[in-house]
Scaffold this motif. Structure first.
Motif, mmCIF file in Angstrom:
data_model
loop_
_atom_site.group_PDB
_atom_site.id
_atom_site.type_symbol
_atom_site.label_atom_id
_atom_site.label_comp_id
_atom_site.label_asym_id
_atom_site.label_seq_id
_atom_site.Cartn_x
_atom_site.Cartn_y
_atom_site.Cartn_z
ATOM 1 N N ILE A 81 51.357 50.741 29.567
ATOM 2 C CA ILE A 81 50.280 50.764 30.320
ATOM 3 C C ILE A 81 49.170 49.864 29.876
ATOM 4 O O ILE A 81 48.433 49.335 30.923
ATOM 5 N N ALA A 82 48.895 49.652 28.784
ATOM 6 C CA ALA A 82 47.603 48.896 28.084
ATOM 7 C C ALA A 82 47.820 47.469 28.749
ATOM 8 O O ALA A 82 46.930 46.835 29.132
ATOM 9 N N ASN A 83 49.212 47.076 28.623
ATOM 10 C CA ASN A 83 49.460 45.727 29.030
ATOM 11 C C ASN A 83 49.225 45.400 30.475
ATOM 12 O O ASN A 83 48.968 44.509 30.597
ATOM 13 N N VAL A 84 48.757 46.473 31.411
ATOM 14 C CA VAL A 84 48.519 46.170 32.599
ATOM 15 C C VAL A 84 47.304 45.459 32.866
ATOM 16 O O VAL A 84 46.989 44.820 33.569
ATOM 17 N N ALA A 85 46.194 45.759 31.898
ATOM 18 C CA ALA A 85 45.072 45.036 31.561
ATOM 19 C C ALA A 85 44.890 43.707 31.632
ATOM 20 O O ALA A 85 44.286 42.782 32.034
ATOM 21 N N ASN A 86 46.169 43.349 30.788
ATOM 22 C CA ASN A 86 46.254 41.843 30.531
ATOM 23 C C ASN A 86 46.512 41.191 32.045
ATOM 24 O O ASN A 86 45.961 39.848 32.391
ATOM 25 N N GLY A 87 47.392 41.767 32.779
ATOM 26 C CA GLY A 87 47.752 41.203 34.320
ATOM 27 C C GLY A 87 46.438 41.322 35.160
ATOM 28 O O GLY A 87 46.374 40.430 36.111
ATOM 29 N N VAL A 88 45.610 42.379 35.211
ATOM 30 C CA VAL A 88 44.603 42.508 36.067
ATOM 31 C C VAL A 88 43.521 41.469 35.825
ATOM 32 O O VAL A 88 42.920 40.817 36.590
ATOM 33 N N ILE A 89 43.229 41.227 34.448
ATOM 34 C CA ILE A 89 42.326 40.060 34.120
ATOM 35 C C ILE A 89 42.779 38.713 34.370
ATOM 36 O O ILE A 89 42.005 37.876 34.609
ATOM 37 N N SER A 90 44.144 38.463 34.471
ATOM 38 C CA SER A 90 44.717 37.253 34.836
ATOM 39 C C SER A 90 44.537 37.047 36.248
ATOM 40 O O SER A 90 43.827 35.961 36.560
ATOM 41 N N VAL A 91 44.722 38.046 37.155
ATOM 42 C CA VAL A 91 44.362 37.839 38.761
ATOM 43 C C VAL A 91 43.046 37.633 38.897
ATOM 44 O O VAL A 91 42.530 36.731 39.476
ATOM 45 N N ALA A 92 42.149 38.439 38.287
ATOM 46 C CA ALA A 92 40.457 38.263 38.478
ATOM 47 C C ALA A 92 40.118 36.931 37.995
ATOM 48 O O ALA A 92 39.336 36.464 38.841
ATOM 49 N N ALA A 93 40.417 36.521 36.756
ATOM 50 C CA ALA A 93 40.134 35.325 36.321
ATOM 51 C C ALA A 93 40.570 34.136 37.165
ATOM 52 O O ALA A 93 39.843 32.939 37.088
ATOM 53 N N THR A 94 41.735 34.249 37.707
ATOM 54 C CA THR A 94 42.067 33.011 38.560
ATOM 55 C C THR A 94 41.279 32.999 39.757
ATOM 56 O O THR A 94 41.162 31.878 40.130
ATOM 57 N N PHE A 95 40.594 34.078 40.257
ATOM 58 C CA PHE A 95 40.125 33.857 41.393
ATOM 59 C C PHE A 95 38.689 33.199 41.036
ATOM 60 O O PHE A 95 38.073 32.159 41.624
ATOM 61 N N VAL A 96 38.255 33.284 39.828
ATOM 62 C CA VAL A 96 37.063 32.663 38.957
ATOM 63 C C VAL A 96 37.116 31.159 38.904
ATOM 64 O O VAL A 96 36.635 30.363 39.285
ATOM 65 N N GLY A 97 38.532 30.899 38.532
ATOM 66 C CA GLY A 97 38.691 29.587 38.267
ATOM 67 C C GLY A 97 38.666 28.591 39.708
ATOM 68 O O GLY A 97 38.428 27.514 39.572
ATOM 69 N N ILE A 98 39.331 29.382 40.549
ATOM 70 C CA ILE A 98 39.529 28.570 41.904
ATOM 71 C C ILE A 98 37.992 28.384 42.423
ATOM 72 O O ILE A 98 37.794 27.239 42.977
ATOM 73 N N TRP A 99 37.120 29.545 42.125
ATOM 74 C CA TRP A 99 35.952 29.202 42.597
ATOM 75 C C TRP A 99 35.107 27.883 41.698
ATOM 76 O O TRP A 99 34.220 27.227 42.167
ATOM 77 N N LEU A 100 35.432 28.136 40.452
ATOM 78 C CA LEU A 100 34.947 26.871 39.543
ATOM 79 C C LEU A 100 35.128 25.538 39.748
ATOM 80 O O LEU A 100 34.409 24.649 39.683
ATOM 81 N N LEU A 101 36.465 25.321 40.195
ATOM 82 C CA LEU A 101 37.063 24.095 40.131
ATOM 83 C C LEU A 101 36.321 23.178 41.138
ATOM 84 O O LEU A 101 36.072 21.836 40.712
ATOM 85 N N GLY A 102 35.784 23.602 42.091
ATOM 86 C CA GLY A 102 34.907 22.473 43.268
ATOM 87 C C GLY A 102 33.473 22.267 42.607
ATOM 88 O O GLY A 102 32.809 21.669 43.160
ATOM 89 N N ARG A 103 33.278 23.020 41.515
ATOM 90 C CA ARG A 103 31.680 23.114 41.124
ATOM 91 C C ARG A 103 31.388 22.850 39.782
ATOM 92 O O ARG A 103 30.133 22.190 39.514
ATOM 93 N N VAL A 104 32.166 22.710 39.031
ATOM 94 C CA VAL A 104 32.018 22.337 37.492
ATOM 95 C C VAL A 104 32.949 21.285 37.143
ATOM 96 O O VAL A 104 34.180 21.331 37.631
ATOM 97 N N ASN A 105 32.450 20.360 36.366
ATOM 98 C CA ASN A 105 33.384 19.240 35.826
ATOM 99 C C ASN A 105 34.470 19.756 35.087
ATOM 100 O O ASN A 105 34.434 20.695 34.403
#
Length: 493
Positions: free
Chosen positions: A311-335
């Motif tokens: 059950i606790a390991n689900v948190a790893n999956g949730v943060i991976s998905v959320a962080a991927t959205f952040v990464g997609i947003w950052l790619l076009g804005r940050v070196n």
């Protein structure tokens, strides 16, 4: 444009059916269907996280720490070969057809793993499953890139990365639900594995309703078919212009000489390939897949019971998905280079804290919660910075002549490093314990940071031609961060 081509375009334009479909909506359908390959990639790599503790039991597959590593990593060894050979097969048979083949391989090998009577059969089918995973990791992004308009190509292709982490999250959720509501079934891990047959079936069915890549049609001289597809996914005037551009690119590709291993004798080519391998290895030696594949095992070792760890390991999956959205947003804005350095700082700090906590707080009720919070922090940095930048930089540093050789070598090295780490991690965990294992990963993170800091140039907003000229001219004493040449190139072309 020659007259036959003009006549062919006029004929295609008269096909009313090509205009009844909204190009934007159809592209969304194509993206959704094809990225089921990414979903399968994610599910099949993530499901082992929760299945291993159950299949390792003496009354099941009776796995040792080494055979646990072999079961988890055999898929990755297969992926290394699948990634290398699927590109050529897709060039010969077509992207759409290869993805359909891969869906069949996903389905058959998933059933083979589900009904495996012993560890040897499981390793065999996991290796074959890995061939499909590796093939999907190369073919699906290429398929999306060739169908997408230039202005949204990055957005469309990175949706495959989003589907991969979503597949891993689904695997963690199903693992937790099945484990806690199975009623003590001895074959619980088989239920976890067999779920992957459903997206495989959906992928196979869905690929009947999406078109082949227009660029592949053009490469085979099927310009009429290429134009028909373009009219399904573009507005009419743009379809005509894009066909001309594709035809020109295909002609240039045929006339240009591709790099071979003999070209590695040239220092500038050696340097680019060296950097590509370095970028691929940097992503893996951070230890990301030790957490993605063995997160439940790590949390068990820290002190959680198996059901709670799932059950606790689900948190790893949730943060991976959320962080991927952040990464997609950052790619076009940050070196890109600073993103890598910040990401490696965050992941290395997380690894160090896990090592220190497991050494000083061993046996305390606080340790498992600290380890969980540090794995979540690790994955936040990894998925928001290191993972998206890795694939983007690999696509940027290789000029056209080198792309086939460079991507083939670097992707093979990426999967091979992934295989070795996944094979050795449970052995290290059993041999030297949680704290020392993560101290080793911390040292690897320091090496990765040093590599990026000393050798990797910035690639954001640089054309392929500028990068090629830089690598041709840059000497060992050149400041690679600040001395990128300014080449007068029209980047719209």
């Amino acid at each position: 444009m020659n007259k036959p081509l003009e006549a062919m375009q006029d004929a295609a334009l008269s096909d009313d059916s090509a205009h009844k479909r909204s190009p934007k909506k159809f592209l969304k359908i194509i993206t959704l269907v094809s990225t089921f390959g990414g979903l399968l990639f994610g599910y099949d790599t993530g499901v082992i996280n929760g299945a291993l503790p159950f299949m390792a039991r003496p009354d099941q597959l009776n796995l040792t720490s080494f055979t646990e590593g072999l079961v988890a990593s055999s898929l990755l060894l297969g992926a290394a070969f699948g990634a290398v050979f699927s590109g050529r097969l897709a060039d010969h048979k077509g992207r759409k057809k290869v993805i359909k083949y891969l869906s069949i391989v996903f389905f058959i090998t998933t059933l083979g793993c589900t009904f495996a009577p012993n560890a040897a059969v499981m390793v065999f089918f996991r290796f074959l499953l890995g061939i499909a995973v590796g093939g999907a990791s190369v073919t699906v992004p290429a398929f999306l890139a060739e169908l997408s308009p230039a202005e949204i190509r990055g957005q469309m292709v990175t949706k495959n990365e989003l589907m991969i982490v979503s597949g891993q999250l689904l695997a963690y959720v199903f693992n937790a639900v099945i484990a806690n509501y199975s009623g003590g079934s001895t074959h619980i891990w088989r239920y976890m594995l067999v779920i992957a047959t459903l997206p495989a079936i959906l992928l196979w069915i869905g690929m009947f309703f999406v078109p082949e890549s227009p660029r592949w049609y053009a490469s085979k001289g099927k310009l009429k078919s290429a134009l028909h597809v373009l009219h399904l996914i573009r507005h009419p005037k743009r379809a005509q212009l894009e066909l001309v551009a594709i035809k020109k690119t295909v002609q240039n590709d045929r006339s240009s000489e591709k790099a071979t291993f003999r070209d590695l004798r040239k220092p500038w080519i050696r340097r680019i390939v060296f950097l590509g391998i370095g970028i691929a290895v940097v992503q893996q030696i951070s230890g990301v897949n030790s957490i993605m594949y063995y997160g439940t095992h790590i949390l068990q070792d820290a002190g959680f019971k198996t059901d709670v760890a799932l059950i606790a390991n689900v948190a790893n999956g949730v943060i991976s998905v959320a962080a991927t959205f952040v990464g997609i947003w950052l790619l076009g804005r940050v070196n890109h280079r600073p993103m890598l350095l910040i990401g490696l700082t965050g992941t290395s700090t997380s690894l160090l804290l896990i090592g220190v906590a497991s050494m000083t707080l061993h046996g305390t009720p606080l340790l498992p919660f600290l380890v969980l919070s540090m794995t979540v922090m690790f994955l936040a940095f990894q998925q928001a910075t290191i993972s998206p930048v890795t694939w983007l930089m690999l696509s940027e540093i290789f000029p056209q002549k080198l792309r086939g050789l460079g991507m083939g070598v670097t992707v093979f090295c990426l999967w091979t490093t992934n295989f070795l780490i996944s094979l050795l991690f449970p052995v290290l965990l059993s041999w030297i314990g949680l704290s020392m294992t993560f101290f080793i990963f911390f040292c690897c993170g320091v090496v990765a940071f040093t590599f990026v800091k000393c050798f990797l140039p910035e690639t954001k907003d640089k054309s392929l031609e500028e990068l090629e000229l830089y690598f041709r001219n840059a000497g060992s004493k050149v400041n690679i961060q600040n001395d990128m040449p300014n080449v007068n190139i029209d980047k719209k072309n």
